[in-house]
Enzyme design. Structure first.
Site, PDB file in Angstrom:
ATOM      1  N   LYS A  47      -5.523  -0.188  -3.101  1.00 56.22           N
ATOM      2  CA  LYS A  47      -6.526  -0.059  -2.035  1.00 56.22           C
ATOM      3  C   LYS A  47      -7.928   0.037  -2.640  1.00 56.22           C
ATOM      4  O   LYS A  47      -8.873  -0.557  -2.130  1.00 56.22           O
ATOM      5  CB  LYS A  47      -6.216   1.175  -1.164  1.00 56.22           C
ATOM      6  CG  LYS A  47      -4.948   1.025  -0.319  1.00 56.22           C
ATOM      7  CD  LYS A  47      -4.553   2.333   0.349  1.00 56.22           C
ATOM      8  CE  LYS A  47      -3.241   2.218   1.111  1.00 56.22           C
ATOM      9  NZ  LYS A  47      -2.794   3.490   1.711  1.00 56.22           N
ATOM     10  N   GLN A  91      -3.626  10.088   1.327  1.00 58.26           N
ATOM     11  CA  GLN A  91      -2.391   9.325   1.123  1.00 58.26           C
ATOM     12  C   GLN A  91      -1.171  10.196   1.428  1.00 58.26           C
ATOM     13  O   GLN A  91      -1.059  11.323   0.949  1.00 58.26           O
ATOM     14  CB  GLN A  91      -2.354   8.795  -0.328  1.00 58.26           C
ATOM     15  CG  GLN A  91      -1.186   7.866  -0.643  1.00 58.26           C
ATOM     16  CD  GLN A  91      -1.252   6.533   0.099  1.00 58.26           C
ATOM     17  OE1 GLN A  91      -2.310   6.061   0.503  1.00 58.26           O
ATOM     18  NE2 GLN A  91      -0.095   5.917   0.296  1.00 58.26           N
ATOM     19  N   ASP A 114      -7.201   5.413   8.953  1.00 62.68           N
ATOM     20  CA  ASP A 114      -5.786   5.124   9.226  1.00 62.68           C
ATOM     21  C   ASP A 114      -5.481   5.077  10.722  1.00 62.68           C
ATOM     22  O   ASP A 114      -4.442   4.552  11.122  1.00 62.68           O
ATOM     23  CB  ASP A 114      -4.900   6.230   8.624  1.00 62.68           C
ATOM     24  CG  ASP A 114      -4.606   6.024   7.144  1.00 62.68           C
ATOM     25  OD1 ASP A 114      -4.274   4.887   6.770  1.00 62.68           O
ATOM     26  OD2 ASP A 114      -4.691   7.009   6.384  1.00 62.68           O
TER      27      ASP A 114
HETATM   28  N1  GUN Z   1       1.571   6.322   3.095  1.00 69.36           N
HETATM   29  C1  GUN Z   1       2.265   5.198   3.372  1.00 69.36           C
HETATM   30  N2  GUN Z   1       1.540   4.364   4.161  1.00 69.36           N
HETATM   31  C2  GUN Z   1       0.363   4.991   4.383  1.00 69.36           C
HETATM   32  C3  GUN Z   1      -0.811   4.632   5.116  1.00 69.36           C
HETATM   33  O1  GUN Z   1      -0.911   3.572   5.745  1.00 69.36           O
HETATM   34  N3  GUN Z   1      -1.824   5.552   5.088  1.00 69.36           N
HETATM   35  C4  GUN Z   1      -1.741   6.739   4.415  1.00 69.36           C
HETATM   36  N4  GUN Z   1      -2.775   7.566   4.480  1.00 69.36           N
HETATM   37  N5  GUN Z   1      -0.657   7.098   3.740  1.00 69.36           N
HETATM   38  C5  GUN Z   1       0.377   6.225   3.724  1.00 69.36           C
END
Ligand code: GUN
Length: 284
Positions: A47, A91, A114
């Site tokens: 990311k 995360q 998110d």
């Molecule tokens: N863990 C797995 N997928 C995601 C996501 O899309 N966002 C976040 N913050 N954590 C994750």
């Protein structure tokens, strides 16, 4: 035919890079990573790389496994009130001593890239046009749109009821909106006759996190199959769908890797840009 999320994500990112290069203000996304979970570390690295490719600055804050809930909430509070931070991504998963719901409630909804804050979830579910849509569901809708796969009146079966993917996707696809208006069935680990329900799908979306779960016997010939799974098996990444088995009988299928995954990241960048724009009216 393969649906190339990799190619589409590249196109989205090129357009976004162009738009960001014309902005007067810089855009910054904060990543918070608690503990040393290797997949989470890899996702955040990917990311961050994508952010730098389109001109979004990233700030990574790494905290030890034993971080307390109080310490994390305090950090989020500081990021909320820092005007140089446009977006916050914590995360998941988090260590067991930390309550994820409390964390999501603490992130400022205006910085929630998110779209996981209950306020944003509520806006999305009620069909608010300005709602932030979670990255993976949004990526799936954009893939369907790019490949002109109509959902109106179709039977979509979503396997998996996670708050991150299955539940929001099932909701969005049933809404009165472009790439909605579908008849949606959500199946999960307690569903009876799951295989037969899947076989009735015009569009089958697998989001359960079980490697190679969907086999040819569960798929209607000519169906569209969207594989959201990312599973590591013997150092190889595989989806929730047995791709080589299913590929022969479908009209469209997303490969893993190179399908939904790259779109999730592209949509994270889009959401960050959208929120930054809203925060600063002079961003055009
Ligand atoms: N863990 C797995 N997928 C995601 C996501 O899309 N966002 C976040 N913050 N954590 C994750």
């Amino acid at each position: 035919m393969d649906i190339s999320g990799k190619e589409l994500a590249k196109q989205f990112q090129e357009k976004l890079k162009e738009k960001i290069s014309r902005e007067k203000h810089s855009i910054t996304l904060a990543f918070v990573l608690v503990g040393k979970d290797p997949p989470s570390q890899a996702y955040v690295r990917m990311k961050e790389r994508a952010c730098s490719e389109v001109g979004i600055k990233s700030l990574k804050i790494e905290l030890p496994d034993e971080t307390t809930e109080f310490e994390l909430l305090e950090l989020i509070g500081n990021l909320n009130s820092d005007p140089s931070i446009n977006g916050i991504l914590v995360q998941m998963p988090l260590p067991s001593q930390i309550n994820e719901e409390k964390v999501l409630l603490t992130i400022d909804p205006d910085k929630d890239v998110d779209g996981f804050h209950p306020f944003n979830v509520g806006k999305m579910i009620t069909g608010d046009k300005h709602a932030i849509i979670p990255c993976t569901p949004l990526g799936v809708l954009k893939l369907l749109e790019a490949y002109q796969i109509e959902t109106k009146g179709k039977h979509v079966v979503v396997i998996g009821r996670s708050n991150i993917v299955g539940r929001p996707l099932a909701n969005l696809l049933s809404q009165k909106r472009a790439y909605g208006n579908a008849t949606v069935t959500l199946v999960h680990s307690h569903s009876k006759d799951l295989s037969n329900i899947c076989k009735q799908a015009d569009i089958l979306i697998a989001a359960i996190g079980k490697p190679l779960f969907v086999t040819k016997e569960m798929v209607k010939p000519g169906a569209v199959v969207i594989d959201v799974g990312i599973n590591r098996v013997n150092d190889k990444i595989v989806g929730d769908v047995n791709y080589s088995d299913v590929k022969e009988i479908v009209s469209f299928i997303t490969p893993v890797p190179g399908g939904v995954g790259p779109m999730t990241i592209a949509m994270l960048l889009e959401n960050t840009y959208l929120l930054a724009k809203e925060q600063n009216c002079s961003l055009s």
